[in-house]
Design a protein around this motif. Sequence first.
Motif, PDB file in Angstrom:
ATOM      1  N   GLN A 106       0.861  -1.324   0.040  1.00 46.14           N
ATOM      2  CA  GLN A 106       0.147   0.036   0.017  1.00 46.14           C
ATOM      3  C   GLN A 106       0.761   1.398   0.163  1.00 46.14           C
ATOM      4  O   GLN A 106       1.968   1.231   0.050  1.00 46.14           O
ATOM      5  N   GLU A 120      -2.504   0.518  -7.218  1.00 44.64           N
ATOM      6  CA  GLU A 120      -2.495  -0.892  -6.502  1.00 44.64           C
ATOM      7  C   GLU A 120      -3.185  -1.826  -7.582  1.00 44.64           C
ATOM      8  O   GLU A 120      -4.081  -1.483  -8.183  1.00 44.64           O
ATOM      9  N   GLY A 128       1.094  -4.313  -8.792  1.00 44.43           N
ATOM     10  CA  GLY A 128       1.549  -2.823  -8.199  1.00 44.43           C
ATOM     11  C   GLY A 128       2.489  -2.148  -8.924  1.00 44.43           C
ATOM     12  O   GLY A 128       3.472  -2.688  -9.062  1.00 44.43           O
TER      13      GLY A 128
END
Length: 279
Positions: free
Chosen positions: A42, A59, A67
């Motif tokens: 993240q 993402e 990603g």
Amino acid sequence: MPQLRVASVNVNGIRAAVRNGMSTWLDASGVDVVTVQEVRGQDEHLEAAFPGWSIVHDEATAKGRAGVAVVSREPALASRTALGPDDFDSKGRWIEADFTLGGTPLTIVSAYVHSGEADTPKQDEKWRFLDAMSERMAELGSAGALALVTGDLNVGHRELDIKNWRGNRTKAGFLPRERAYFDRFLGAAGAEVTGVDGTTGPGLGWVDIGRRHHGDVEGPYTWWSMRGKAFDNDSGWRIDYHLATPALAERAGGYTVARAETYAERWSDHAPVIVDYSY
């Protein structure tokens, strides 16, 4: 002459890369922009890995997979992630960031092409991605434009790009149809290009900076399997690229594959690919 140093690397998971020593490389690299693939995390994980840098990140739909990101010392002016038709899921695999190079607009792409698997639905997704990529590269490559497509493109274009090419002719990553896309990416703009698989299509005129810099030599490879002695024997694949429009390619210099000195010093199964672009 001022230069913008751009590095591209598949980190094979940003948290693992940091644990294994990526920050030491980053601190010594002198890079201005890093395009990252396989983030597998993240925003907060990228922020921890690149403190004080500006980050644009996309993402993947599936958590912990794929990603892509563009990390820069100066903020991007704009960014985009759309690629291909609306029903095609390209999330986590294509991100564009806009900058300027000496006052001229510059678009830098971080791309992570599917690894694929011959004759399976995974390969069908790879074909769709390569089709969408072809269309977008045609748009980005308009006359005189400065654009750069970097990343783990998961295709060895030529026999020189894979140590064991004979044993991989029927495997994803070195299929003739995959390689033909690169024949067209790098073929003369507007010319009818016959790919290694016998198909024809218009050339897009992009330049493979690594091949231009090194000429017709084996490698230099950018990925090595974690298994066996692939790294120690330099039995690798060159699948990480800087593909530049002709106007940008004329500004390219200092191409480097930052291969670790030893297996123990690796922090990813890929090595960063670094190029300086003058302005």
